[in-house]
Design an enzyme around this catalytic site. Structure first.
Site, mmCIF file in Angstrom:
data_model
loop_
_atom_site.group_PDB
_atom_site.id
_atom_site.type_symbol
_atom_site.label_atom_id
_atom_site.label_comp_id
_atom_site.label_asym_id
_atom_site.label_seq_id
_atom_site.Cartn_x
_atom_site.Cartn_y
_atom_site.Cartn_z
ATOM 1 N N ASP A 198 2.895 -9.533 3.004
ATOM 2 C CA ASP A 198 2.076 -10.089 4.091
ATOM 3 C C ASP A 198 2.770 -11.244 4.817
ATOM 4 O O ASP A 198 2.246 -11.758 5.805
ATOM 5 C CB ASP A 198 0.733 -10.579 3.529
ATOM 6 C CG ASP A 198 -0.116 -9.412 3.028
ATOM 7 O OD1 ASP A 198 0.070 -8.282 3.521
ATOM 8 O OD2 ASP A 198 -0.956 -9.637 2.133
ATOM 9 N N SER A 214 2.008 0.041 -3.581
ATOM 10 C CA SER A 214 0.752 -0.516 -3.073
ATOM 11 C C SER A 214 -0.159 -0.946 -4.214
ATOM 12 O O SER A 214 -0.607 -0.124 -5.019
ATOM 13 C CB SER A 214 0.038 0.528 -2.205
ATOM 14 O OG SER A 214 -1.293 0.105 -1.969
ATOM 15 N N GLY A 222 -8.721 -3.833 4.432
ATOM 16 C CA GLY A 222 -8.161 -2.709 3.688
ATOM 17 C C GLY A 222 -8.366 -2.873 2.188
ATOM 18 O O GLY A 222 -8.677 -1.915 1.473
ATOM 19 N N GLN A 269 -3.086 -1.944 -3.743
ATOM 20 C CA GLN A 269 -4.432 -1.435 -3.450
ATOM 21 C C GLN A 269 -4.626 -0.046 -4.054
ATOM 22 O O GLN A 269 -5.675 0.246 -4.639
ATOM 23 C CB GLN A 269 -4.652 -1.391 -1.939
ATOM 24 C CG GLN A 269 -4.685 -2.793 -1.324
ATOM 25 C CD GLN A 269 -4.829 -2.784 0.178
ATOM 26 O OE1 GLN A 269 -4.831 -1.733 0.809
ATOM 27 N NE2 GLN A 269 -4.932 -3.965 0.769
#
Ligand code: S3P
Length: 450
Positions: free
Chosen positions: A323, A171, A95, A173
């Site tokens: 995570d 996020s 991802g 990302q």
């Protein structure tokens, strides 16, 4: 082909290891090196399948990326200097690789098709495509669907419009994709984050010479990048990954009489939520040799097995240990009393629905776990109880589910099998051998030669 693995209880773990390179920083070092002028050299890069996906995608777009004697070298093409790839870019399971690359591709003036494996092809991309569309990215409508999942064909317009974007989900990302697109836009692009997420993009872009400002506002932290800078290639030392280190810490904590030293661990406070939580649970972890390396805090950790108690983990800690929840849940199964974890909605869109698969795996191993849409409560067995184990746990192409339940198998009454260990190579290549060298017993099922 899948490879089931089984973990059995054995003796204590002992030894000293260097943590594998940080995955988030490894992707960024390659990517930012490609956008710079001149050469970037990288030591300590994580050579995992996810990071190799970023390297291969860059190579497919004309960036020389080479590896020699464990040092990586990227010859930068400058902002906007990538070449149209001849074939689809395959991001495998990653991802981070595909979402960060979308930000870079938004700033090129060509079309690219992005593909991934079965897990990545289920994950939501709209969270990145939405702000990038506002900046000018075109997304091919024939392939995109309501969830905006891969495969996707996207076309950079050449000229991007700078935006101010308030993150609807915490996020890193998404933040990084917008900031990377912002490098290619004339003017200032800002991302507002109500809850802080890992800040490696901001730190590393500054090291490459970009102007990145961070200010506070009533809506949260505002990160602003000034577009169209000249980035200069540099040398980067990637510190050890705190997310991979969490598996080593967890094993040492729950296997009686263990003592492990893990060196060179990244201690950036946007990543240390797991360490904070297990310390609150009673973990004995000595933090040694705190130092700064390449703009990041690094330390060596000495972990000894410890009696643990259940705790309540607040929701605002989630981004700093996002995570690590599957392996925290495993640790919590051995603690005294319940551990309650809140703010877990993002776990549902990781490599699998990690909240669900963690709860399922725990129950299969005889642990009571209560799950709501965004919380998980694990009822620990306490010092007088045991974790049964004895199950085959489903992993759904998720490396962290696989490693978490293997760790559980090292301390449970009965061996635990995970249905597929191949995905571990996406983030922690050599995990089984490294664990076995420390005294663990993890093998392919049917392999009796320990
Ligand atoms: C990452 C950010 C996190 C994390 C992932 C790596 C990164 O994802 O789960 O493993 O390197 O930016 P989100 O940003 O989607 O939370």
């Amino acid at each position: 082909m899948s490879e089931p693995l089984v973990a059995r209880r054995g003796g204590p773990l002992a030894g000293e290891i260097r943590a594998p390179g940080d995955k988030s920083m490894s992707h960024r070092a390659l990517l930012f090196g490609a956008l710079a002028i001149g050469e970037t050299t990288i030591d300590g890069l994580l050579r995992s399948e996810d990071v190799v996906a970023t390297a291969d995608a860059l190579r497919a777009m004309g960036v020389p990326v080479t590896e020699h004697a464990e040092q990586w070298r990227v010859v930068g093409r400058g902002i906007g200097g990538l070449r149209r790839p001849d074939t689809p870019l395959d991001f495998g399971n990653s991802g981070t690789a595909v979402r960060l690359m979308m930000g870079v591709l938004a700033g090129q003036n060509f079309q690219a098709k992005l593909i991934g494996d079965a897990s990545l092809s289920k994950r939501p991309m709209e969270r990145v495509l939405n702000p990038l569309r506002d900046m000018g990215l075109q997304v091919d409508g024939s392939e995109s669907n309501a969830k905006g999942t891969l495969p996707l064909t996207i076309t950079g317009p050449g000229d991007l419009v700078p935006i101010r974007y308030v993150l609807p989900v915490p996020s890193a990302q998404v933040k990084s994709a917008v900031l990377l697109a912002g490098l290619h836009a004339a003017g200032e692009t800002s991302v507002v984050e109500p809850i802080p997420t890992r800040d490696h993009t901001e730190r590393m872009l500054r090291a490459f010479g970009a102007q990145v400002k961070t200010t506070d506002s009533s809506e949260g932290t505002v990160i602003t990048v000034i577009g169209q800078p000249t980035l200069q290639g540099l040398h980067i030392n990637v510190p050890g990954d705190p997310s991979s280190t969490a598996f080593l810490i967890a094993a040492a904590l729950i296997i009686p009489e263990s003592k492990l030293t893990v060196t060179n661990v990244l201690m950036n406070d946007t990543r240390t939520g797991f360490l904070t939580t297990v310390t609150e649970m009673g973990a004995q972890i000595e933090i040694m040799n705190r130092r700064e390396e390449g703009g990041e805090d690094v330390a060596d950790l000495i972990v000894v097995s410890s009696p643990l108690k259940g705790v309540s983990v607040p929701d605002d800690r989630a981004p700093s240990m996002i995570d690590e929840y599957p392996v925290l849940a495993v640790v919590a199964a051995f603690a005294d009393g319940p551990t309650h974890m809140a703010g877990l909605e993002e776990l549902r869109v990781k490599e699998c629905d990690r909240l669900d698969m963690t709860a399922k795996g725990l129950r299969a191993c005889g642990v009571t776990a209560d799950e709501t849409e965004s919380t998980l409560t694990v009822h620990g067995c306490g010092p007088d109880g045991t974790v049964n184990g004895g199950a085959e746990v489903e992993t759904e192409l998720d490396h962290r589910i696989a490693m978490s339940f293997l760790i559980m198998g090292l301390a449970a009454e009965q061996p635990i099998t995970v249905d597929d260990g191949t995905m571990i190579a996406t983030s922690f290549p050599g995990f089984n051998n490294l664990m076995n060298d420390l005294g663990a017993d993890i093998r392919a099922t049917g392999d009796c030669t320990a």
